[in-house]
Motif scaffolding. Sequence first.
Motif, PDB file in Angstrom:
ATOM      1  N   ARG A 209       1.442   5.148 -16.405  1.00 23.08           N
ATOM      2  CA  ARG A 209       2.271   4.641 -15.299  1.00 23.08           C
ATOM      3  C   ARG A 209       1.976   5.388 -14.008  1.00 23.08           C
ATOM      4  NH1 ARG A 209       7.298   6.782 -14.456  1.00 23.08           N
ATOM      5  NH2 ARG A 209       8.710   5.632 -13.068  1.00 23.08           N
ATOM      6  N   ALA A 212      -1.518   4.441 -12.704  1.00 26.69           N
ATOM      7  CA  ALA A 212      -1.535   3.107 -12.102  1.00 26.69           C
ATOM      8  C   ALA A 212      -0.934   3.145 -10.705  1.00 26.69           C
ATOM      9  CB  ALA A 212      -0.764   2.127 -12.986  1.00 26.69           C
ATOM     10  N   TRP A 213       0.124   3.927 -10.535  1.00 25.02           N
ATOM     11  CA  TRP A 213       0.755   4.005  -9.209  1.00 25.02           C
ATOM     12  C   TRP A 213      -0.122   4.761  -8.219  1.00 25.02           C
ATOM     13  CZ3 TRP A 213       2.710   7.723  -5.819  1.00 25.02           C
ATOM     14  CH2 TRP A 213       3.504   7.210  -4.790  1.00 25.02           C
ATOM     15  N   ASN A 218      -3.438   0.597  -5.242  1.00 28.59           N
ATOM     16  CA  ASN A 218      -1.998   0.366  -5.131  1.00 28.59           C
ATOM     17  C   ASN A 218      -1.481   0.622  -3.726  1.00 28.59           C
ATOM     18  OD1 ASN A 218       0.613  -0.280  -6.218  1.00 28.59           O
ATOM     19  ND2 ASN A 218       1.087   1.906  -6.204  1.00 28.59           N
ATOM     20  N   GLN A 225       2.841   1.620  -0.339  1.00 31.50           N
ATOM     21  CA  GLN A 225       2.603   1.254  -1.732  1.00 31.50           C
ATOM     22  C   GLN A 225       2.724  -0.255  -1.928  1.00 31.50           C
ATOM     23  OE1 GLN A 225       5.585   3.122  -4.195  1.00 31.50           O
ATOM     24  NE2 GLN A 225       7.274   2.299  -3.036  1.00 31.50           N
ATOM     25  N   ALA A 227       3.008  -1.549  -5.219  1.00 30.54           N
ATOM     26  CA  ALA A 227       3.972  -1.621  -6.326  1.00 30.54           C
ATOM     27  C   ALA A 227       4.695  -0.296  -6.421  1.00 30.54           C
ATOM     28  CB  ALA A 227       3.253  -1.946  -7.636  1.00 30.54           C
ATOM     29  N   LEU A 229       6.730   2.782  -8.132  1.00 33.75           N
ATOM     30  CA  LEU A 229       6.542   3.444  -9.419  1.00 33.75           C
ATOM     31  C   LEU A 229       7.502   2.915 -10.458  1.00 33.75           C
ATOM     32  CD1 LEU A 229       4.987   5.572 -10.991  1.00 33.75           C
ATOM     33  CD2 LEU A 229       6.501   7.326 -10.031  1.00 33.75           C
ATOM     34  N   SER A 231       8.542   0.013 -10.847  1.00 33.88           N
ATOM     35  CA  SER A 231       8.212  -1.349 -11.310  1.00 33.88           C
ATOM     36  C   SER A 231       7.064  -1.371 -12.306  1.00 33.88           C
ATOM     37  CB  SER A 231       7.867  -2.218 -10.101  1.00 33.88           C
ATOM     38  OG  SER A 231       6.599  -1.836  -9.548  1.00 33.88           O
ATOM     39  N   LEU A 232       6.487  -0.199 -12.604  1.00 35.90           N
ATOM     40  CA  LEU A 232       5.287  -0.148 -13.433  1.00 35.90           C
ATOM     41  C   LEU A 232       5.603   0.193 -14.890  1.00 35.90           C
ATOM     42  CD1 LEU A 232       2.920   1.631 -10.901  1.00 35.90           C
ATOM     43  CD2 LEU A 232       2.905  -0.777 -11.554  1.00 35.90           C
ATOM     44  N   GLY A 233       6.797  -0.057 -15.303  1.00 39.76           N
ATOM     45  CA  GLY A 233       7.146   0.172 -16.697  1.00 39.76           C
ATOM     46  C   GLY A 233       8.118   1.298 -16.877  1.00 39.76           C
TER      47      GLY A 233
END
Length: 233
Positions: A209, A212-213, A218, A225, A227, A229, A231-233
């Motif tokens: 996570r 990805a952020w 991103n 940003q 997305a 942080l 919202s990434l799971g």
Amino acid sequence: MSHNRINDLGQPVGLPVGGSFPRPRPPHAPLEGRLVRLEPLTPSHAAGLYEAFAEDTLGRNWTYLPRGPFADLADAEHWAAEAAQSTDPLFFAICTPEGTPLGFCSYLRIDPANGVIEVGNIHFAPRLQKQAAATEAMYLMMSRAFDELGYRRYEWKCDALNTPSRRAAQRLGFKYEGTFRQAVIVKGRNRDTAWFSIIDEEWPTVKARLEAWLAPENFAEDGTQRAALGSLG
């Protein structure tokens, strides 16, 4: 997943722990990221830290720390000289890739026998707060603890009244475990301490996570940003 088993006496007991212990102590060595570089703190960082923290003219960011604000540059130099000699806490200066210090953090309560380590003494200058570089600094500290050193548990503790620190811990993936009432005295005040942790079985999800952020794609050209942080799971 069960975290216990029944022994021959019919009692529930914890599962056996694999791996070898004690784990290595963390090295006082740099951590390199895309946005930030963590350097072993030395007295040479004092002037830059003093200048960066001076932008917090009211000293709001020092409220929940055990000391500070620095009275003057000499005070900053004295603190840095002492911090540089400490092995627990083990201090790092949080710097730009070019080497400008913008904060500090540390490993502390280092427990190799049990594979437990804490991150703390976290202080970001205004220029570092709410920036991707601050998140990357915390990711680098986590990654060393879990991926490089094989620790089982990574802790974050803060004053229970420090709402920004509590939010930061949960944003990074720590789980709240409870509050120790009247745990310590800080600057003559009572402190109830909120405890948070990440354990090794949670780390792969937390790591994915965060990576990805932090990925360059991103962020838009202006640094915002795409997305969040959360919202990434």
